[in-house]
Design an enzyme around this catalytic site. Structure first.
Site, PDB file in Angstrom:
ATOM      1  N   ASP A  33     -12.952  -3.710 -12.975  1.00 41.98           N
ATOM      2  CA  ASP A  33     -13.596  -2.371 -13.390  1.00 41.98           C
ATOM      3  C   ASP A  33     -13.393  -1.385 -15.466  1.00 41.98           C
ATOM      4  O   ASP A  33     -12.740  -2.012 -15.265  1.00 41.98           O
ATOM      5  CB  ASP A  33     -13.628  -1.020 -12.880  1.00 41.98           C
ATOM      6  CG  ASP A  33     -14.046  -0.071 -12.967  1.00 41.98           C
ATOM      7  OD1 ASP A  33     -15.103   0.542 -11.821  1.00 41.98           O
ATOM      8  OD2 ASP A  33     -13.785   1.013 -14.116  1.00 41.98           O
ATOM      9  N   ASN A  94     -19.633   3.097  -2.724  1.00 40.98           N
ATOM     10  CA  ASN A  94     -20.179   4.877  -2.621  1.00 40.98           C
ATOM     11  C   ASN A  94     -21.967   4.016  -2.776  1.00 40.98           C
ATOM     12  O   ASN A  94     -22.373   3.733  -3.331  1.00 40.98           O
ATOM     13  CB  ASN A  94     -19.372   5.042  -4.011  1.00 40.98           C
ATOM     14  CG  ASN A  94     -17.788   5.256  -3.942  1.00 40.98           C
ATOM     15  OD1 ASN A  94     -16.906   5.276  -3.031  1.00 40.98           O
ATOM     16  ND2 ASN A  94     -17.190   5.228  -5.440  1.00 40.98           N
ATOM     17  N   HIS A 107     -22.424  -1.968  -4.754  1.00 39.36           N
ATOM     18  CA  HIS A 107     -21.232  -3.095  -5.660  1.00 39.36           C
ATOM     19  C   HIS A 107     -19.470  -2.587  -4.636  1.00 39.36           C
ATOM     20  O   HIS A 107     -19.989  -0.518  -3.578  1.00 39.36           O
ATOM     21  CB  HIS A 107     -20.363  -2.163  -6.897  1.00 39.36           C
ATOM     22  CG  HIS A 107     -20.750  -0.905  -6.955  1.00 39.36           C
ATOM     23  ND1 HIS A 107     -22.028  -0.358  -7.385  1.00 39.36           N
ATOM     24  CD2 HIS A 107     -19.676   0.416  -7.244  1.00 39.36           C
ATOM     25  CE1 HIS A 107     -21.774   0.607  -7.528  1.00 39.36           C
ATOM     26  NE2 HIS A 107     -20.190   1.341  -7.465  1.00 39.36           N
TER      27      HIS A 107
HETATM   28  P1  5GP Z   1     -19.314   4.392  -8.399  1.00 36.85           P
HETATM   29  O1  5GP Z   1     -18.684   5.361  -8.780  1.00 36.85           O
HETATM   30  O2  5GP Z   1     -21.021   3.704  -8.920  1.00 36.85           O
HETATM   31  O3  5GP Z   1     -18.895   3.926  -7.264  1.00 36.85           O
HETATM   32  O4  5GP Z   1     -18.460   3.113  -9.415  1.00 36.85           O
HETATM   33  C1  5GP Z   1     -19.124   2.408 -10.787  1.00 36.85           C
HETATM   34  C2  5GP Z   1     -17.917   2.046 -11.462  1.00 36.85           C
HETATM   35  O5  5GP Z   1     -18.741   1.406 -12.645  1.00 36.85           O
HETATM   36  C3  5GP Z   1     -17.057   3.067 -11.866  1.00 36.85           C
HETATM   37  O6  5GP Z   1     -15.677   2.923 -11.542  1.00 36.85           O
HETATM   38  C4  5GP Z   1     -16.696   2.405 -13.567  1.00 36.85           C
HETATM   39  O7  5GP Z   1     -15.773   2.790 -14.215  1.00 36.85           O
HETATM   40  C5  5GP Z   1     -17.708   1.066 -13.329  1.00 36.85           C
HETATM   41  N1  5GP Z   1     -18.727   1.139 -14.604  1.00 36.85           N
HETATM   42  C6  5GP Z   1     -19.208   1.411 -15.623  1.00 36.85           C
HETATM   43  N2  5GP Z   1     -19.645   1.151 -16.117  1.00 36.85           N
HETATM   44  C7  5GP Z   1     -19.243   0.074 -16.493  1.00 36.85           C
HETATM   45  C8  5GP Z   1     -19.572  -0.850 -17.365  1.00 36.85           C
HETATM   46  O8  5GP Z   1     -20.013  -0.739 -18.500  1.00 36.85           O
HETATM   47  N3  5GP Z   1     -18.429  -2.278 -16.789  1.00 36.85           N
HETATM   48  C9  5GP Z   1     -17.673  -2.779 -16.246  1.00 36.85           C
HETATM   49  N4  5GP Z   1     -16.787  -3.303 -16.073  1.00 36.85           N
HETATM   50  N5  5GP Z   1     -17.009  -0.740 -15.288  1.00 36.85           N
HETATM   51  C10 5GP Z   1     -18.021  -0.035 -15.075  1.00 36.85           C
END
Ligand code: 5GP
Length: 121
Positions: A33, A94, A107
């Site tokens: 992440d 989530n 994810h």
């Molecule tokens: P969500 O809130 O959708 O469950 O989690 C999305 C996750 O994706 C977050 O923890 C955020 O830090 C991660 N994330 C967002 N953009 C990127 C990216 O460009 N690269 C990586 N490796 N992680 C990302």
């Protein structure tokens, strides 16, 4: 809701945006992440175009479902945090608005490398 081909994880899957890759096979890609919430914070995503877990369980093949579930354990072993070799980890996904999902490609988060605390805060 239809799948958005321009979401950030779709771009990572297409190689348009870099990631710190941990593992890849026919069914999954895993990477660190970008904004880690714990000492280890990895993501495991299916290669198919699925918005969230409900979409996945409704539309993915059995092989894709098994591939994603097993992928989580494979990644935990690669990271050295599997309950088989170390102290375990937390995985969570989530789902949509109330789940706090920001990226609309399914994810699983993997948190570990330290005690990750209360389940919901
Ligand atoms: P969500 O809130 O959708 O469950 O989690 C999305 C996750 O994706 C977050 O923890 C955020 O830090 C991660 N994330 C967002 N953009 C990127 C990216 O460009 N690269 C990586 N490796 N992680 C990302």
């Amino acid at each position: 809701m239809t799948y958005d081909d321009n979401n950030i994880f779709a771009k990572i899957l297409r190689g348009e945006i870099p990631c710190k890759k941990i593992y890849e096979d026919e069914y999954v890609l895993s990477f660190h992440d970008v904004n880690p919430q714990k000492k280890i914070h990895a993501l495991v995503i299916p290669k198919g175009k699925y918005i969230n877990l409900d979409d996945f369980n409704k539309n993915a093949s059995e092989k894709e479902i098994v591939g994603l579930m097993k992928g989580i354990s494979i990644v935990s072993k690669k990271l050295g945090i599997s309950s088989e070799v170390a102290h375990g980890y937390r995985t969570l996904s989530n789902i949509s608005e109330h789940g706090g999902q920001e990226v609309p490609h399914l994810h699983f988060h993997i948190f570990g490398g330290e005690s990750v605390g209360k389940m919901v805060q």
